[in-house]
Structure formats: C-alpha cells, structure tokens
Write an enzyme that holds these catalytic residues in place. Sequence first.
Site, PDB file in Angstrom:
ATOM      1  N   ASN A   1       0.866  -1.184   0.000  1.00  0.00           N
ATOM      2  CA  ASN A   1       0.000   0.000   0.000  1.00  0.00           C
ATOM      3  C   ASN A   1       0.903   1.236   0.000  1.00  0.00           C
ATOM      4  OD1 ASN A   1      -1.777   2.063   0.535  1.00  0.00           O
ATOM      5  ND2 ASN A   1      -2.354   1.332   2.583  1.00  0.00           N
ATOM      6  N   TRP A   2       0.965   1.897  -1.137  1.00  0.00           N
ATOM      7  CA  TRP A   2       1.894   3.033  -1.267  1.00  0.00           C
ATOM      8  C   TRP A   2       1.329   4.304  -0.621  1.00  0.00           C
ATOM      9  CZ3 TRP A   2       4.020   2.819  -7.033  1.00  0.00           C
ATOM     10  CH2 TRP A   2       4.630   1.578  -7.251  1.00  0.00           C
ATOM     11  N   LYS A   3       0.061   4.266  -0.221  1.00  0.00           N
ATOM     12  CA  LYS A   3      -0.587   5.443   0.400  1.00  0.00           C
ATOM     13  C   LYS A   3      -0.352   6.689  -0.470  1.00  0.00           C
ATOM     14  CE  LYS A   3      -0.252   3.159   4.816  1.00  0.00           C
ATOM     15  NZ  LYS A   3      -0.103   3.239   6.259  1.00  0.00           N
TER      16      LYS A   3
ATOM     17  N   HIS B   1      -9.538   1.011   4.927  1.00  0.00           N
ATOM     18  CA  HIS B   1      -8.268   1.226   5.628  1.00  0.00           C
ATOM     19  C   HIS B   1      -8.498   2.156   6.823  1.00  0.00           C
ATOM     20  CE1 HIS B   1      -4.200   2.451   6.552  1.00  0.00           C
ATOM     21  NE2 HIS B   1      -3.812   1.349   5.930  1.00  0.00           N
TER      22      HIS B   1
ATOM     23  N   GLU C   1      -6.897   4.539   7.957  1.00  0.00           N
ATOM     24  CA  GLU C   1      -6.699   5.978   7.676  1.00  0.00           C
ATOM     25  C   GLU C   1      -7.940   6.577   7.024  1.00  0.00           C
ATOM     26  OE1 GLU C   1      -3.008   5.433   5.614  1.00  0.00           O
ATOM     27  OE2 GLU C   1      -2.086   4.809   7.507  1.00  0.00           O
TER      28      GLU C   1
ATOM     29  N   GLU D   1      -5.407  -5.220  10.432  1.00  0.00           N
ATOM     30  CA  GLU D   1      -4.395  -4.202  10.667  1.00  0.00           C
ATOM     31  C   GLU D   1      -4.677  -3.503  11.996  1.00  0.00           C
ATOM     32  OE1 GLU D   1      -2.448  -2.939   6.717  1.00  0.00           O
ATOM     33  OE2 GLU D   1      -4.182  -1.666   7.027  1.00  0.00           O
TER      34      GLU D   1
ATOM     35  N   GLY E   1       2.328   2.071  10.873  1.00  0.00           N
ATOM     36  CA  GLY E   1       3.267   3.185  10.750  1.00  0.00           C
ATOM     37  C   GLY E   1       3.915   3.584  12.056  1.00  0.00           C
TER      38      GLY E   1
ATOM     39  N   SER F   1       3.308  -2.292  10.377  1.00  0.00           N
ATOM     40  CA  SER F   1       4.760  -2.346  10.604  1.00  0.00           C
ATOM     41  C   SER F   1       5.350  -3.731  10.323  1.00  0.00           C
ATOM     42  CB  SER F   1       5.114  -1.876  12.013  1.00  0.00           C
ATOM     43  OG  SER F   1       4.688  -0.531  12.211  1.00  0.00           O
TER      44      SER F   1
ATOM     45  N   GLY G   1       2.837  -1.297   4.311  1.00  0.00           N
ATOM     46  CA  GLY G   1       2.887   0.143   4.041  1.00  0.00           C
ATOM     47  C   GLY G   1       4.322   0.583   3.811  1.00  0.00           C
ATOM     48  N   GLY G   2       4.962   1.076   4.869  1.00  0.00           N
ATOM     49  CA  GLY G   2       6.301   1.658   4.756  1.00  0.00           C
ATOM     50  C   GLY G   2       7.299   0.800   3.996  1.00  0.00           C
TER      51      GLY G   2
HETATM   52  P1  PGA Z   1       2.751   0.107   7.697  1.00  0.00           P
HETATM   53  O1  PGA Z   1       1.323   0.313   7.015  1.00  0.00           O
HETATM   54  O2  PGA Z   1       3.335  -1.168   7.147  1.00  0.00           O
HETATM   55  O3  PGA Z   1       3.558   1.321   7.302  1.00  0.00           O
HETATM   56  O4  PGA Z   1       2.532   0.027   9.173  1.00  0.00           O
HETATM   57  C1  PGA Z   1       0.451  -0.768   6.807  1.00  0.00           C
HETATM   58  C2  PGA Z   1      -0.850  -0.272   6.211  1.00  0.00           C
HETATM   59  O5  PGA Z   1      -1.309   0.799   6.617  1.00  0.00           O
HETATM   60  O6  PGA Z   1      -1.443  -0.931   5.332  1.00  0.00           O
END
Ligand code: PGA
Length: 254
Positions: free
Chosen positions: A8-10, A95, A97, A167, A173, A212, A233-234
């Site tokens: 997920n590149w956000k 998600h 967010e 998640e 994050g 993470s 994500g990251g």
């Molecule tokens: P993260 O994000 O790996 O940076 O914690 C995961 C996500 O939000 O899908």
Amino acid sequence: MRTIVAGNWKMHTDRTTAAELVNGVVKGLEALPAQVEVVVAPPFPFLASVAEQVNGTRVLVAAQNCHEAATGAYTGEVSVGMLKSIGVGACIVGHSERRQYFGETDTAVGRKMAALLAGGITPIYCCGEVKAEREAGRHFDVVGRQIDEAFAGMDAEMIARVVVAYEPVWAIGTGLTASPEQAQEMHAFIRSALRNKVGALADTIPLLYGGSCKPDNAAGLFGQPDINGGLIGGAALDATSFVELVRLATAAKH
Ligand code: PGA
C-alpha cells in the site's frame, strides 16, 4: 490456500518514483518462484501507467479506494468501472486511515465492496482495533462488529471473493508490530467469524496481516497458520524490502 503480499503506497511517490519502484519490484521478483500473489497499490494518478508497466508480469495493481456508484455527480471520486477499464484488479477498502480521516463506516465500506465484486475487482477489506480498544480487552468485539457490519447483506459467494487484512491501528506506521501470537489469535478469530457466514469457504479466504510488517519481523508472522500474507505500508516503498517480504512469504508458505 493463496498467499498474497500487497504493498500500500498510500500518498507517496510521484510519476517518476512510482515507475522506478514498480520496475524494481518486477526486476526483483524475477529471481523468485511465482507462488505468492504480489499486489501494488499506487496513488490514483499512477494506476494506469503502473498497470501498463506490470502487464504480462505476475504483479497485480490495486487501487486504495473507490466510490460505490457507477457514474454521476460525485466530484473527486473514482468508480469501479474506471478502475476496471485501466486494468486494476483489486482495491483496498476500509483502511483505518480512511476510517479515521474521512469518516468511512463499515456500512459505507460494505457498499464499496458490493460494487467492487459486481465489477469484478477483488476488495481487500481492512479491519482492526485502536490502541485503547486493545488495552480495554475489546479487540475481538471491535473486529467482530466491523466484519458483521461490512459483510451484512453479502451472500457467501460474494464474501468468499474478498481478501481480509487485519491491521491493528496501533501497529500501523508506528514501528510497533503485533506479536505473531497476537496476530494469529486475531486471524483465527476472523477465520471463525467468516466460517459462521460462509462455512468451509472461510478456509479459502486469504487473511493478511498489516502494521509495521518488515523483513526483520515478517518470518514470524508469515509462519502462523491463519496468516496468509501481508498488507505492507512503509516497507513497500523500497523495492528491495518489498521483494524480500515476498521471498519470506514464499519461504514460509510454499
Ligand atoms: P505500515 O502500514 O506497514 O507502514 O505500518 C500498513 C498499512 O497501513 O497498510
């Protein structure tokens, strides 16, 4: 059971770095057997070009959101048909967010999933508790309710075409990861909640862990029986790390 590693590149990358990142992923995957499904979810403006870049490779392109209507006066929104027309195969929905910053509810997410399934795009449905809910011991209640509300009105055949990502919001994050035992316990709970809805088909629904997840902690997570891959994500913003996660998932599952 399928294994999936999705990035997920956000709201990261630009036209140039998106092209470089996916190029690095495709190149890195050439050295690995193609047993794990690999998904990348770039921001909307780069979906079409990234879809063209991965055409003919094992990489599938996902969107990070969609609108449930087919067309209409919904300024700023993107429909399932639009995504389908440029070769998008999956879409992240719900998600944390989007729940936190854009007020998405499980009922709204359920409508998006129904539209995606009708349009032939795989929903990647995200659920998970916040820190205070876990600390209060309410995490199973919260996730159980999220699943009940989002899947209300969907029949077994539809639910069986969804990918679920657990998640925990406190792990996204933050550098904090659920322990393999905490993650497995929740994944087993989600599997049984799904079994109540779809019976034995629940054993075919991939359950991804996200929060993470990185090369130095992924082996323990991917080694758990009810964890069928990761939503990253990251670590998905670096081709080497992302490909390493695909390698670890392959080693753990195949
Ligand atoms: P993260 O994000 O790996 O940076 O914690 C995961 C996500 O939000 O899908």
